[in-house]
Design a protein around this motif. Structure first.
Motif, PDB file in Angstrom:
ATOM      1  N   ILE A 337      61.301  38.667  82.783  1.00  0.00           N
ATOM      2  CA  ILE A 337      62.086  37.868  81.836  1.00  0.00           C
ATOM      3  C   ILE A 337      61.391  37.804  80.478  1.00  0.00           C
ATOM      4  O   ILE A 337      62.027  37.910  79.418  1.00  0.00           O
ATOM      5  CB  ILE A 337      62.326  36.466  82.415  1.00  0.00           C
ATOM      6  CG1 ILE A 337      63.251  36.570  83.633  1.00  0.00           C
ATOM      7  CG2 ILE A 337      62.906  35.520  81.367  1.00  0.00           C
ATOM      8  CD1 ILE A 337      63.471  35.281  84.365  1.00  0.00           C
ATOM      9  N   PHE A 338      60.077  37.643  80.487  1.00  0.00           N
ATOM     10  CA  PHE A 338      59.276  37.633  79.259  1.00  0.00           C
ATOM     11  C   PHE A 338      59.550  38.892  78.429  1.00  0.00           C
ATOM     12  O   PHE A 338      59.766  38.827  77.213  1.00  0.00           O
ATOM     13  CB  PHE A 338      57.801  37.550  79.669  1.00  0.00           C
ATOM     14  CG  PHE A 338      56.808  37.568  78.551  1.00  0.00           C
ATOM     15  CD1 PHE A 338      56.332  36.385  78.000  1.00  0.00           C
ATOM     16  CD2 PHE A 338      56.290  38.762  78.072  1.00  0.00           C
ATOM     17  CE1 PHE A 338      55.387  36.396  76.987  1.00  0.00           C
ATOM     18  CE2 PHE A 338      55.349  38.786  77.055  1.00  0.00           C
ATOM     19  CZ  PHE A 338      54.898  37.596  76.516  1.00  0.00           C
ATOM     20  N   CYS A 339      59.572  40.035  79.105  1.00  0.00           N
ATOM     21  CA  CYS A 339      59.759  41.317  78.404  1.00  0.00           C
ATOM     22  C   CYS A 339      61.203  41.520  77.965  1.00  0.00           C
ATOM     23  O   CYS A 339      61.461  42.096  76.904  1.00  0.00           O
ATOM     24  CB  CYS A 339      59.310  42.467  79.312  1.00  0.00           C
ATOM     25  SG  CYS A 339      57.554  42.396  79.749  1.00  0.00           S
ATOM     26  N   LEU A 340      62.160  41.066  78.766  1.00  0.00           N
ATOM     27  CA  LEU A 340      63.561  41.169  78.366  1.00  0.00           C
ATOM     28  C   LEU A 340      63.840  40.322  77.123  1.00  0.00           C
ATOM     29  O   LEU A 340      64.592  40.729  76.239  1.00  0.00           O
ATOM     30  CB  LEU A 340      64.473  40.745  79.522  1.00  0.00           C
ATOM     31  CG  LEU A 340      64.573  41.713  80.697  1.00  0.00           C
ATOM     32  CD1 LEU A 340      65.324  41.067  81.857  1.00  0.00           C
ATOM     33  CD2 LEU A 340      65.253  43.014  80.288  1.00  0.00           C
ATOM     34  N   ILE A 341      63.236  39.146  77.063  1.00  0.00           N
ATOM     35  CA  ILE A 341      63.385  38.282  75.890  1.00  0.00           C
ATOM     36  C   ILE A 341      62.836  38.996  74.652  1.00  0.00           C
ATOM     37  O   ILE A 341      63.468  39.013  73.589  1.00  0.00           O
ATOM     38  CB  ILE A 341      62.662  36.938  76.117  1.00  0.00           C
ATOM     39  CG1 ILE A 341      63.424  36.095  77.155  1.00  0.00           C
ATOM     40  CG2 ILE A 341      62.508  36.162  74.804  1.00  0.00           C
ATOM     41  CD1 ILE A 341      62.688  34.844  77.592  1.00  0.00           C
ATOM     42  N   GLU A 342      61.656  39.584  74.790  1.00  0.00           N
ATOM     43  CA  GLU A 342      61.058  40.300  73.668  1.00  0.00           C
ATOM     44  C   GLU A 342      61.936  41.464  73.224  1.00  0.00           C
ATOM     45  O   GLU A 342      62.161  41.667  72.027  1.00  0.00           O
ATOM     46  CB  GLU A 342      59.673  40.808  74.074  1.00  0.00           C
ATOM     47  CG  GLU A 342      58.965  41.585  72.974  1.00  0.00           C
ATOM     48  CD  GLU A 342      57.611  42.104  73.434  1.00  0.00           C
ATOM     49  OE1 GLU A 342      56.654  41.319  73.433  1.00  0.00           O
ATOM     50  OE2 GLU A 342      57.529  43.313  73.797  1.00  0.00           O
ATOM     51  N   ALA A 360      53.395  31.806  61.467  1.00  0.00           N
ATOM     52  CA  ALA A 360      52.783  31.004  60.398  1.00  0.00           C
ATOM     53  C   ALA A 360      53.661  30.978  59.148  1.00  0.00           C
ATOM     54  O   ALA A 360      53.168  31.043  58.022  1.00  0.00           O
ATOM     55  CB  ALA A 360      51.391  31.544  60.071  1.00  0.00           C
ATOM     56  N   GLY A 361      54.981  30.902  59.372  1.00  0.00           N
ATOM     57  CA  GLY A 361      55.917  30.835  58.262  1.00  0.00           C
ATOM     58  C   GLY A 361      56.209  32.159  57.604  1.00  0.00           C
ATOM     59  O   GLY A 361      56.964  32.207  56.621  1.00  0.00           O
ATOM     60  N   ARG A 362      55.613  33.235  58.128  1.00  0.00           N
ATOM     61  CA  ARG A 362      55.809  34.557  57.536  1.00  0.00           C
ATOM     62  C   ARG A 362      56.630  35.446  58.470  1.00  0.00           C
ATOM     63  O   ARG A 362      56.674  35.214  59.678  1.00  0.00           O
ATOM     64  CB  ARG A 362      54.453  35.212  57.252  1.00  0.00           C
ATOM     65  CG  ARG A 362      53.568  34.438  56.297  1.00  0.00           C
ATOM     66  CD  ARG A 362      52.371  35.266  55.858  1.00  0.00           C
ATOM     67  NE  ARG A 362      51.523  35.630  56.983  1.00  0.00           N
ATOM     68  CZ  ARG A 362      50.518  34.898  57.437  1.00  0.00           C
ATOM     69  NH1 ARG A 362      50.245  33.729  56.870  1.00  0.00           N
ATOM     70  NH2 ARG A 362      49.770  35.320  58.451  1.00  0.00           N
ATOM     71  N   PRO A 363      57.267  36.498  57.918  1.00  0.00           N
ATOM     72  CA  PRO A 363      57.993  37.431  58.784  1.00  0.00           C
ATOM     73  C   PRO A 363      57.038  38.106  59.758  1.00  0.00           C
ATOM     74  O   PRO A 363      55.886  38.395  59.423  1.00  0.00           O
ATOM     75  CB  PRO A 363      58.589  38.437  57.800  1.00  0.00           C
ATOM     76  CG  PRO A 363      58.604  37.740  56.482  1.00  0.00           C
ATOM     77  CD  PRO A 363      57.414  36.840  56.491  1.00  0.00           C
ATOM     78  N   ALA A 364      57.511  38.358  60.968  1.00  0.00           N
ATOM     79  CA  ALA A 364      56.670  39.003  61.976  1.00  0.00           C
ATOM     80  C   ALA A 364      57.541  39.746  62.974  1.00  0.00           C
ATOM     81  O   ALA A 364      58.700  39.383  63.214  1.00  0.00           O
ATOM     82  CB  ALA A 364      55.812  37.966  62.700  1.00  0.00           C
ATOM     83  N   ARG A 365      56.970  40.793  63.528  1.00  0.00           N
ATOM     84  CA  ARG A 365      57.627  41.529  64.605  1.00  0.00           C
ATOM     85  C   ARG A 365      57.625  40.645  65.848  1.00  0.00           C
ATOM     86  O   ARG A 365      56.564  40.160  66.259  1.00  0.00           O
ATOM     87  CB  ARG A 365      56.867  42.827  64.866  1.00  0.00           C
ATOM     88  CG  ARG A 365      57.456  43.705  65.961  1.00  0.00           C
ATOM     89  CD  ARG A 365      56.628  44.989  66.064  1.00  0.00           C
ATOM     90  NE  ARG A 365      56.967  45.794  67.216  1.00  0.00           N
ATOM     91  CZ  ARG A 365      57.952  46.679  67.251  1.00  0.00           C
ATOM     92  NH1 ARG A 365      58.697  46.849  66.165  1.00  0.00           N
ATOM     93  NH2 ARG A 365      58.197  47.397  68.325  1.00  0.00           N
ATOM     94  N   PRO A 366      58.776  40.393  66.457  1.00  0.00           N
ATOM     95  CA  PRO A 366      58.820  39.445  67.571  1.00  0.00           C
ATOM     96  C   PRO A 366      58.112  39.969  68.815  1.00  0.00           C
ATOM     97  O   PRO A 366      58.245  41.129  69.179  1.00  0.00           O
ATOM     98  CB  PRO A 366      60.320  39.270  67.837  1.00  0.00           C
ATOM     99  CG  PRO A 366      60.958  40.488  67.269  1.00  0.00           C
ATOM    100  CD  PRO A 366      60.107  40.905  66.106  1.00  0.00           C
ATOM    101  N   THR A 367      57.333  39.114  69.425  1.00  0.00           N
ATOM    102  CA  THR A 367      56.730  39.374  70.727  1.00  0.00           C
ATOM    103  C   THR A 367      57.154  38.258  71.674  1.00  0.00           C
ATOM    104  O   THR A 367      57.569  37.178  71.234  1.00  0.00           O
ATOM    105  CB  THR A 367      55.197  39.406  70.646  1.00  0.00           C
ATOM    106  OG1 THR A 367      54.721  38.085  70.292  1.00  0.00           O
ATOM    107  CG2 THR A 367      54.720  40.408  69.604  1.00  0.00           C
TER     108      THR A 367
END
Length: 433
Positions: A337-342, A360-367
């Motif tokens: 489930i963790f990986c499907l969410i990612e 931290a308020g900045r754009p980031a690649r979702p993990t």
């Protein structure tokens, strides 16, 4: 003129976190239903089925991993009853243990069914699979381990704790998103699975070859050299030892009886051992594709990182290797489930592959870790009197993540017993008198 105010204080908020998301994904994969079909309840008096208990245990691993002894307290503190319809005392350590006992014999069947559901529900590309093994160190003696399940033994664990017994686990993930679809638990004590398998194979071949050596020329089936050679070829093929079997047949000139001498080539065996754990590829692909596929192998290593860290597979304190076997598979369900969410979050990210404000308020690649960590700030206010439970309106980033994941935390089916509402602030009633 006097003004009286009848103030009803709000209930203490409960952490909600990613529970709505976890429940939604558990439902999409039919985890509880699959377990209940494969491990049905015998005692109808129980207030929860094995599938419902295991689903809650998966949710615990994804939101606040804790030893089984403390799962009931987690359920009491968090909005578990509102999300899963289970009273906290149902999730006591004894009930959790019995659910693990019921799951253990059907672990592989459950993983297969849930994996198939993941493939079809999320349209996973399974043309490429990456696999690797690791070790899990355990605390305990386990003198009476059940033979049907992974047996804790001393060995050479990855964490360099030879003083602890271990079990080994194998994980296979898709190249598409690194989704774990296959998981196996193995006995501890073996340096590598290939080494153990080879030793077993050689032992079986050695027994048959010794028998052929004794009976050559005397048994009616092996009276001729041709018959001995035919049997030798059959055994070499059957036991897959052709590449390192060195054998010689002769015929005694006085008696005309054939004889056999043989040995395994030590150099050939050593050469094969050096390739244990290599990532094999079809010979017809070119260098560029070899490089691309090898680079994809790192995804399974990252998944084991999540397996051991955010999902807290260690330390593990259980008295029975049957329950260890089952809990490892529960954590693998949580990892799925963790990986499907990612994967779904990455598919819904912006053109640059990032989500604004995620780190931290900045754009980031979702993990998976960033998503669950961000959603951990969601809260639920329990029902009080005639007032139903409600969820304070999520901030923009949280609502954006829920939209990407296709989860609406205020949908009525999330609150089987007490429908929830979203409000901008905590409710307060005033009455003039």
């Amino acid at each position: 003129m006097s003004v009286a105010m009848d103030y009803v204080p709000p209930s203490v908020e409960k952490p909600l976190g990613a529970l709505p998301v976890v429940r939604d994904y558990l439902a999409r994969l039919d985890v509880a239903g699959t377990i209940d079909r494969l491990a049905p309840m015998r005692d109808k008096a129980n207030r929860a089925t094995h599938g419902e208990v295991i689903a809650a245990l998966v949710a615990n691993r994804l939101t606040s991993p804790t030893p089984l002894l403390h799962v009931e307290r987690w359920a009491r503190d968090w909005a578990v009853e509102e999300m899963f319809g289970l009273a906290p005392d149902v999730l006591n350590d004894d009930r959790l243990g019995r659910a693990l006992d019921a799951l253990a014999p059907v672990c592989e069947a459950v993983m297969g069914s849930v994996g198939t559901a993941a493939i079809t529900t999320f349209d996973l590309d399974i043309s490429r699979i990456h696999s690797v093994m690791t070790s899990i160190s355990l605390h305990g003696a386990y003198p009476e381990a059940e033979e049907d399940y992974a047996t804790p033994r001393y060995g050479h664990p990855k964490d360099r704790r030879p003083d602890l017994k271990q079990v080994r686990t194998g994980l296979a993930v898709t190249g598409d998103g690194g989704i774990p679809l296959v998981h196996r638990a193995y006995d501890g004590g073996a340096g590598e699975a290939a080494k153990t398998a080879r030793a077993l194979k050689l032992g079986r071949a050695r027994a048959d070859l010794d028998t052929l050596t004794r009976t050559a020329g005397s048994h009616h089936l092996y009276r001729t050299e041709a018959a001995v050679k035919a049997r030798l070829t059959l055994l070499a093929t059957k036991h897959r030892v052709t590449h390192y079997l060195v054998a010689t047949t002769n015929v005694d000139p006085d008696t005309g009886r054939p004889d056999l001498t043989w040995h395994f080539d030590a150099a050939a065996l050593d050469a094969e051992a050096t390739t244990d754990g290599w990532y094999t590829l079809p010979h017809e692909i070119g260098p560029g594709e070899v490089r691309a596929r090898y680079k994809g192998q790192e995804v399974v290593g990252r998944r084991y990182g999540a397996f051991k860290s955010p999902l807290a597979v260690e330390p593990m304190f259980l008295h029975s290797n049957q329950r260890i076997h089952a809990l490892i598979h529960v954590i693998c369900l949580a990892l799925l489930i963790f990986c499907l969410i990612e994967r779904q979050a990455r598919q819904g990210a912006g053109p640059d592959g990032k989500i604004s404000g995620l780190y931290a308020g900045r754009p980031a690649r979702p993990t998976g870790a960033l998503i669950l960590g961000t959603l951990s700030k969601l809260r639920l206010v329990p029902a009080q009197g005639s007032r139903p439970a409600y969820i304070p309106r999520p901030p923009h980033l949280h609502q954006h993540l829920l939209d990407i994941l296709g989860v609406g935390p205020t949908r009525p089916d999330y609150f089987d017993r007490q429908p929830a509402r979203v409000m901008h602030r905590n409710p307060m009633r005033k009455r003039r008198g």
